[in-house]
Design a protein around this motif. Structure first.
Motif, PDB file in Angstrom:
ATOM      1  N   ASP A 195      -8.365  42.213 -53.019  1.00 56.64           N
ATOM      2  CA  ASP A 195      -7.224  41.585 -52.375  1.00 56.64           C
ATOM      3  C   ASP A 195      -7.254  41.487 -50.663  1.00 56.64           C
ATOM      4  OD1 ASP A 195      -4.394  43.149 -54.513  1.00 56.64           O
ATOM      5  OD2 ASP A 195      -5.545  41.192 -54.428  1.00 56.64           O
ATOM      6  N   THR A 196      -8.134  42.218 -50.428  1.00 52.37           N
ATOM      7  CA  THR A 196      -8.370  42.165 -48.765  1.00 52.37           C
ATOM      8  C   THR A 196      -8.847  40.474 -48.278  1.00 52.37           C
ATOM      9  OG1 THR A 196      -8.760  44.367 -48.466  1.00 52.37           O
ATOM     10  CG2 THR A 196      -9.541  42.760 -46.828  1.00 52.37           C
ATOM     11  N   GLN A 197      -9.728  40.081 -49.238  1.00 50.99           N
ATOM     12  CA  GLN A 197     -10.162  38.679 -49.272  1.00 50.99           C
ATOM     13  C   GLN A 197      -9.100  37.691 -49.383  1.00 50.99           C
ATOM     14  OE1 GLN A 197     -12.806  37.403 -48.005  1.00 50.99           O
ATOM     15  NE2 GLN A 197     -12.778  35.282 -48.895  1.00 50.99           N
ATOM     16  N   SER A 198      -8.499  38.060 -50.392  1.00 53.33           N
ATOM     17  CA  SER A 198      -6.993  37.221 -50.742  1.00 53.33           C
ATOM     18  C   SER A 198      -6.184  37.092 -49.620  1.00 53.33           C
ATOM     19  CB  SER A 198      -6.364  37.648 -52.106  1.00 53.33           C
ATOM     20  OG  SER A 198      -7.309  37.477 -53.020  1.00 53.33           O
ATOM     21  N   LEU A 199      -6.035  38.239 -49.002  1.00 54.61           N
ATOM     22  CA  LEU A 199      -4.961  38.230 -47.942  1.00 54.61           C
ATOM     23  C   LEU A 199      -5.552  37.599 -46.782  1.00 54.61           C
ATOM     24  CD1 LEU A 199      -2.677  39.473 -46.122  1.00 54.61           C
ATOM     25  CD2 LEU A 199      -4.039  41.516 -45.783  1.00 54.61           C
ATOM     26  N   ARG A 200      -6.859  37.604 -46.250  1.00 55.06           N
ATOM     27  CA  ARG A 200      -7.589  36.821 -45.452  1.00 55.06           C
ATOM     28  C   ARG A 200      -7.145  35.202 -45.658  1.00 55.06           C
ATOM     29  NH1 ARG A 200     -12.249  34.330 -43.728  1.00 55.06           N
ATOM     30  NH2 ARG A 200     -13.444  34.924 -45.594  1.00 55.06           N
ATOM     31  N   VAL A 201      -7.397  34.877 -46.845  1.00 56.12           N
ATOM     32  CA  VAL A 201      -7.168  33.395 -47.406  1.00 56.12           C
ATOM     33  C   VAL A 201      -5.801  32.957 -47.275  1.00 56.12           C
ATOM     34  CG1 VAL A 201      -7.204  31.550 -49.211  1.00 56.12           C
ATOM     35  CG2 VAL A 201      -9.070  33.403 -48.827  1.00 56.12           C
ATOM     36  N   PHE A 202      -4.681  33.818 -47.530  1.00 56.36           N
ATOM     37  CA  PHE A 202      -3.311  33.342 -47.266  1.00 56.36           C
ATOM     38  C   PHE A 202      -2.928  33.352 -45.893  1.00 56.36           C
ATOM     39  CE2 PHE A 202      -2.643  34.985 -51.743  1.00 56.36           C
ATOM     40  CZ  PHE A 202      -2.014  33.472 -52.349  1.00 56.36           C
ATOM     41  N   MET A 203      -3.607  34.204 -44.873  1.00 58.07           N
ATOM     42  CA  MET A 203      -2.967  34.204 -43.788  1.00 58.07           C
ATOM     43  C   MET A 203      -3.759  33.007 -43.134  1.00 58.07           C
ATOM     44  SD  MET A 203      -1.562  36.640 -42.702  1.00 58.07           S
ATOM     45  CE  MET A 203      -0.826  38.448 -42.642  1.00 58.07           C
ATOM     46  N   ALA A 204      -4.760  32.532 -43.535  1.00 60.30           N
ATOM     47  CA  ALA A 204      -5.509  30.993 -43.008  1.00 60.30           C
ATOM     48  C   ALA A 204      -4.554  30.056 -43.406  1.00 60.30           C
ATOM     49  CB  ALA A 204      -6.817  30.914 -43.557  1.00 60.30           C
ATOM     50  N   THR A 205      -3.972  30.058 -44.792  1.00 60.32           N
ATOM     51  CA  THR A 205      -3.221  28.894 -44.940  1.00 60.32           C
ATOM     52  C   THR A 205      -1.687  29.092 -44.175  1.00 60.32           C
ATOM     53  OG1 THR A 205      -2.104  29.820 -46.920  1.00 60.32           O
ATOM     54  CG2 THR A 205      -4.081  28.727 -47.182  1.00 60.32           C
ATOM     55  N   LEU A 206      -1.215  30.229 -43.996  1.00 58.12           N
ATOM     56  CA  LEU A 206      -0.050  30.411 -43.306  1.00 58.12           C
ATOM     57  C   LEU A 206      -0.223  29.913 -41.829  1.00 58.12           C
ATOM     58  CD1 LEU A 206       2.960  31.558 -43.270  1.00 58.12           C
ATOM     59  CD2 LEU A 206       2.039  33.726 -42.727  1.00 58.12           C
ATOM     60  N   ARG A 207      -1.273  30.435 -41.206  1.00 59.72           N
ATOM     61  CA  ARG A 207      -1.392  29.826 -39.925  1.00 59.72           C
ATOM     62  C   ARG A 207      -1.424  28.343 -39.890  1.00 59.72           C
ATOM     63  NH1 ARG A 207      -5.626  34.552 -38.593  1.00 59.72           N
ATOM     64  NH2 ARG A 207      -4.260  35.927 -36.935  1.00 59.72           N
ATOM     65  N   LYS A 208      -2.255  27.770 -40.616  1.00 56.95           N
ATOM     66  CA  LYS A 208      -2.053  26.309 -40.566  1.00 56.95           C
ATOM     67  C   LYS A 208      -0.816  25.829 -40.601  1.00 56.95           C
ATOM     68  CE  LYS A 208      -5.484  23.900 -43.292  1.00 56.95           C
ATOM     69  NZ  LYS A 208      -5.969  23.832 -44.320  1.00 56.95           N
ATOM     70  N   ILE A 210       2.174  27.127 -39.211  1.00 58.21           N
ATOM     71  CA  ILE A 210       2.994  27.593 -38.370  1.00 58.21           C
ATOM     72  C   ILE A 210       2.213  27.630 -36.798  1.00 58.21           C
ATOM     73  CG2 ILE A 210       4.271  29.021 -39.698  1.00 58.21           C
ATOM     74  CD1 ILE A 210       3.121  31.618 -38.424  1.00 58.21           C
ATOM     75  N   GLU A 211       1.057  27.520 -36.962  1.00 56.60           N
ATOM     76  CA  GLU A 211       0.119  27.426 -35.573  1.00 56.60           C
ATOM     77  C   GLU A 211      -0.059  26.167 -35.160  1.00 56.60           C
ATOM     78  OE1 GLU A 211      -0.270  31.697 -35.257  1.00 56.60           O
ATOM     79  OE2 GLU A 211      -0.099  29.912 -33.648  1.00 56.60           O
ATOM     80  N   LEU A 212       0.006  25.556 -33.905  1.00 59.81           N
ATOM     81  CA  LEU A 212      -0.235  24.235 -33.508  1.00 59.81           C
ATOM     82  C   LEU A 212      -1.853  24.382 -33.479  1.00 59.81           C
ATOM     83  CD1 LEU A 212       2.141  23.604 -30.405  1.00 59.81           C
ATOM     84  CD2 LEU A 212       2.272  22.632 -32.605  1.00 59.81           C
ATOM     85  N   ASN A 213      -2.538  25.329 -33.168  1.00 61.74           N
ATOM     86  CA  ASN A 213      -3.930  25.587 -33.048  1.00 61.74           C
ATOM     87  C   ASN A 213      -4.402  26.846 -33.770  1.00 61.74           C
ATOM     88  OD1 ASN A 213      -6.773  25.724 -32.279  1.00 61.74           O
ATOM     89  ND2 ASN A 213      -6.609  25.453 -30.204  1.00 61.74           N
ATOM     90  N   PRO A 214      -4.626  26.770 -35.097  1.00 63.42           N
ATOM     91  CA  PRO A 214      -4.997  27.905 -35.883  1.00 63.42           C
ATOM     92  C   PRO A 214      -5.961  28.942 -35.337  1.00 63.42           C
ATOM     93  CG  PRO A 214      -4.613  26.212 -37.386  1.00 63.42           C
ATOM     94  CD  PRO A 214      -4.566  25.651 -35.872  1.00 63.42           C
ATOM     95  N   SER A 215      -7.018  28.258 -34.591  1.00 66.83           N
ATOM     96  CA  SER A 215      -8.247  28.903 -34.002  1.00 66.83           C
ATOM     97  C   SER A 215      -7.789  29.762 -32.854  1.00 66.83           C
ATOM     98  CB  SER A 215      -9.108  27.967 -33.769  1.00 66.83           C
ATOM     99  OG  SER A 215      -8.806  27.001 -32.586  1.00 66.83           O
ATOM    100  N   LYS A 216      -6.606  29.438 -32.288  1.00 71.60           N
ATOM    101  CA  LYS A 216      -5.952  30.099 -30.908  1.00 71.60           C
ATOM    102  C   LYS A 216      -4.446  30.403 -31.425  1.00 71.60           C
ATOM    103  CE  LYS A 216      -9.001  28.133 -27.582  1.00 71.60           C
ATOM    104  NZ  LYS A 216      -9.051  27.131 -26.289  1.00 71.60           N
ATOM    105  N   PRO A 217      -4.408  31.207 -32.441  1.00 69.16           N
ATOM    106  CA  PRO A 217      -2.983  31.632 -32.961  1.00 69.16           C
ATOM    107  C   PRO A 217      -2.134  32.143 -31.840  1.00 69.16           C
ATOM    108  CG  PRO A 217      -4.492  33.312 -33.534  1.00 69.16           C
ATOM    109  CD  PRO A 217      -5.270  32.157 -32.875  1.00 69.16           C
TER     110      PRO A 217
END
Length: 238
Positions: A195-208, A210-217
């Motif tokens: 699940d830690t890996q799954s959480l990282r993936v979900f956070m990446a999709t969520l950032r895409k 709601i973030e204008l620049n996901p690399s600089k959240p």
């Protein structure tokens, strides 16, 4: 007999039989399909409570099935696939999948994911409108808890059930660092090995979303090895 119906889309007969037998032993009702076209027709006709979907089908990619199903249904979709690349997972989650398990898989883990998906889906449908503030505003981000919708720069954003629950959890703990284990227990109900890996993936999709620049959240800050925190931006509700 369990009243929940699970729809299994899997073209590998051995894996399809394994999943079907596992579901039957747990008292679930189930239906199966081995092609994308038969899956879409079956899902339309039986209106299942959870869909278990393989991505590599003979007549179409599973991503296309996710896209079609999401035009009319929010039924939880759990991907069970041999594709282990992070980008493959992100693509599936971006299109509306709720969870992702990589083959080979443990049937007990699959059952746990099904139980969590059912709880989460039922809770979303039955969440009462209590005395909490019904909206949350943080910069350009707005969450309407009562309606179950989120907006960025005044435009509604499509979130999967897990993404929405993650966003709500972070928003209700603005400024607090939430550990991986805390988040996993809140979202999945238990801490499972993958699940830690799954959480990282979900956070990446969520950032895409709601973030204008996901690399600089601007909104969701990573604390490496610890967890995540929602940052306070102008306009946050106190």
């Amino acid at each position: 007999m369990n009243n929940n119906t699970i729809f299994v889309v899997e073209d590998d007969k051995a894996i399809r039989n394994l999943i079907s037998t596992t579901l039957e032993m747990q008292g679930y009702q189930y239906q199966t399909a081995d092609t994308g076209s038969s899956a879409i027709m079956g899902i339309l006709s039986c209106n299942p409570d959870v869909i278990i979907l393989d991505l590599g089908l003979p007549d179409m990619d599973g991503i296309e099935i996710i896209q079609k199903v999401r035009t009319w249904s929010n039924t939880p979709i759990i991907i069970v696939s041999a594709r282990s690349d992070d980008q493959e997972k992100i693509n599936a989650l971006d299109e509306g999948a709720d969870d992702y398990i990589t083959k080979p898989f443990n049937t007990n883990e699959l059952l746990a994911r099904i139980r969590v998906a059912l709880r989460r889906y039922n809770n979303m449908k039955n969440t009462p409108n209590n005395n909490e503030k019904s909206t949350f505003v943080n910069g350009d981000l707005k969450i309407d808890y009562a309606a179950g919708c989120a907006y960025f720069q005044e435009k509604e954003i499509h979130l999967t059930p897990i993404e929405y629950k993650l966003l709500c959890l972070l928003s209700k703990n603005v400024g607090k660092v939430l550990t991986h284990n805390f988040i996993l227990k809140e979202i999945w109900g238990a801490v499972l090995p993958a699940d830690t890996q799954s959480l990282r993936v979900f956070m990446a999709t969520l950032r895409k979303k709601i973030e204008l620049n996901p690399s600089k959240p601007q909104y969701i800050q990573t604390h490496i090895g610890i967890g995540y925190r929602m940052l306070k931006v102008d306009g946050v509700n106190e």
